[in-house]
Design an enzyme around this catalytic site. Structure first.
Site, PDB file in Angstrom:
ATOM      1  N   GLU A 253      -4.397 -18.552  11.512  1.00  0.00           N
ATOM      2  CA  GLU A 253      -4.753 -17.374  10.705  1.00  0.00           C
ATOM      3  C   GLU A 253      -5.071 -16.336  11.745  1.00  0.00           C
ATOM      4  O   GLU A 253      -6.120 -16.346  12.572  1.00  0.00           O
ATOM      5  CB  GLU A 253      -5.678 -17.745   9.928  1.00  0.00           C
ATOM      6  CG  GLU A 253      -5.343 -18.826   8.879  1.00  0.00           C
ATOM      7  CD  GLU A 253      -4.382 -18.451   7.740  1.00  0.00           C
ATOM      8  OE1 GLU A 253      -4.269 -17.234   7.667  1.00  0.00           O
ATOM      9  OE2 GLU A 253      -3.960 -19.492   7.384  1.00  0.00           O
ATOM     10  N   CYS A 287      -9.303  -9.227   8.841  1.00  0.00           N
ATOM     11  CA  CYS A 287      -7.769  -9.148   9.170  1.00  0.00           C
ATOM     12  C   CYS A 287      -6.839  -8.572   8.279  1.00  0.00           C
ATOM     13  O   CYS A 287      -5.795  -8.102   8.485  1.00  0.00           O
ATOM     14  CB  CYS A 287      -7.319 -10.767   9.853  1.00  0.00           C
ATOM     15  SG  CYS A 287      -7.866 -11.657   8.094  1.00  0.00           S
TER      16      CYS A 287
END
EC number: 1.2.1.28
Length: 485
Positions: A253, A287
């Protein structure tokens, strides 16, 4: 109630112990810069001990009834609820999260554990037909074995738990290495929670250290079958290649460069609120944050005016103040890097609408307009309260701008025509995109992950169950078969 002083040790084999290294890791409050606790760092030998403990405890976990496993995971949620105020304080103290952010993160953690608690009773197999008479094909879903988890500093409690809880629920042993900036919220706090819940000793281990101390041993160790990493694309690329070299499955990720796109028929005031939330939650250290705001030229000036007014209302400063929305960045390195990015953008032609000040780890919001796709700031992930505004004249142009990035994590599109929004969203090269919402979304039962350089694999719900397990084919020949010789 617990105190953080109790959480400054390694957790290996069910025991709290000092790291074997003579070197000390200082745990600092990013706002005050004061050291509030220290750790003796773990060494490669400690990592080895942790992995071997996880492998041994996993065998004991195999023998635990699935419904008992579910109960243990549910106890972890209860412990969090009973200690929620203390955990909120830890998040504010260790990573500079605001009270609002801390409560948000804890909610995510509880939801992901609740989902993971269903995994032990969802380990379903299949019986499949065979081309051979008298043969039965059985497909069993089984734990992968031991999972190594490396977590980041921005949402450490949640992004550690996002792998740890599903991995445990799927029957695995786990070794967790939290980011060195957030060793408690991302590591030893989680150990404390599951220790209290009653998992077998050694099933979950936490090693607090840094790469200078352990090198590549965490990934290269022969025990783990999966390495789950959340962090930057640069580091993730290295870890992914290293894992594959040793025949381990990487779950990655990674970074993002989300576009928040406002079409000409959008509800402007609503979209402004969503766009500000998408950029400035936890100082932009997410993010999924909307680095780029793309607005149709016909409403560009009006939207920018309202956006600036909204941003001006956000309180910046001490995360312990309940009114603060924008707290500190995690360290001065992040601040320095962000400052250089802003300076370069202005040199390349970006126009500052609001130029925030930099003071230690506190960065005031910066809004840049007339940013072009070729500018470095439009191509990079921004981990701080800086936003780029870009103008477009058509849907095709907006799609081209949004996709002109090596990242492909999240995004958002705003329009009064929902089906138009869905059709537009399908053209954006991301793993996730949201119509009339923020770019920041994570739900425990929905596939989460990115395209392009934003990662490999999907987490949450059935996707986590698949990622942390493997399939084993066992055939049963009920009748004797004939062989050609």
């Amino acid at each position: 109630m617990f105190q953080y002083e109790e959480l400054n040790k390694q957790f290996i084999g069910g025991k709290w112990q000092e790291g074997s290294s003579p070197n000390v890791l200082e745990n600092k409050n990013p706002y005050t810069q004061k050291t509030f606790t220290t750790f003796r760092k773990a060494t490669a030998d400690d990592v080895d001990e942790a992995y071997r403990a996880a492998a041994l405890a996993k065998k004991k976990w195999d023998a635990v009834n699935p419904f008992e496993k579910r109960t243990i995971l549910e106890k972890a949620v209860t412990y969090i609820e009973e200690n929620e105020e203390a955990i909120i304080y830890l998040i504010m103290e260790e990573l500079g999260g605001t009270r609002l952010k801390a409560a948000f993160e804890i909610g995510l953690v509880k939801n992901i554990i609740k989902e993971a608690a269903t995994f032990p009773i969802r380990m379903e197999g299949k019986i499949l037909p065979s081309t051979i008479d008298g043969k039965e094909n059985r497909l069993y879903r089984v734990p992968a074995g031991v999972v190594g988890v490396i977590s980041p500093f921005n949402f450490p409690f949640f992004l550690s738990m996002k792998s740890v809880a599903p991995a445990l629920g799927a029957g695995n042993g786990v070794v967790l290495k939290p980011h060195e900036e957030t060793p408690i919220c991302g590591g030893t706090l989680i150990a404390k929670i599951f220790e209290n819940a009653g998992i077998p000793a050694g099933l979950l281990n936490v090693v607090v250290t840094d790469i200078a101390e352990i090198g590549d041993s965490f990934v290269e160790h022969p025990v783990p079958r999966i390495i789950s990493f959340t962090g930057s694309t640069k580091v993730g690329s290295y870890i992914g290649q290293l894992a594959m070299k040793h025949f381990k499955k990487p779950l990655l990720e990674l970074g993002g460069n989300s576009a928040f796109i406002v079409l000409e028929d959008a509800d402007i005031e609503y979209a402004v609120n969503a766009a500000v939330f998408s950029r400035f939650t936890h100082q932009g250290q997410i993010c999924m944050s909307a680095n780029r705001v793309l607005v149709h030229s016909s409403i560009y000036d009006k939207f920018l005016e309202l956006y600036q007014a909204k941003v001006e209302s956000l309180k910046v400063g001490d995360p312990m103040d309940p009114d603060t929305i924008i707290g500190p960045l995690i360290n001065s390195r992040q601040t320095d890097g962000l400052m250089k990015t802003v300076e370069q953008a202005i040199e390349e032609g970006a126009v500052p609408v609001k130029l925030g000040g930099f003071n230690g780890t506190i960065v005031e919001p910066t809004i840049l307009k007339d940013v072009k796709p070729f500018m470095s700031i439009a191509k990079e992930e921004l981990f701080g309260p800086v936003v780029s505004f870009m103008k477009f004249d058509s849907e095709d142009e907006a799609v081209d701008i949004a996709n002109e990035t090596p990242f492909g994590l999240s995004g958002a599109v705003h329009t009064s025509n929902l089906e138009r929004g869905v059709a537009f969203a399908k053209r954006i090269e991301t793993g996730m995109i949201h119509v009339n919402d923020t770019t920041i979304n994570d739900e425990p039962n929905v596939a989460f992950g990115g395209e392009k350089q934003s990662g490999l694999g999907r987490l949450n719900g059935e996707w986590s169950l698949e990622e942390f397990t493997t399939l084993k084919w066992i055939s049963v020949q009920h009748e004797k078969r004939s062989f050609p010789y």
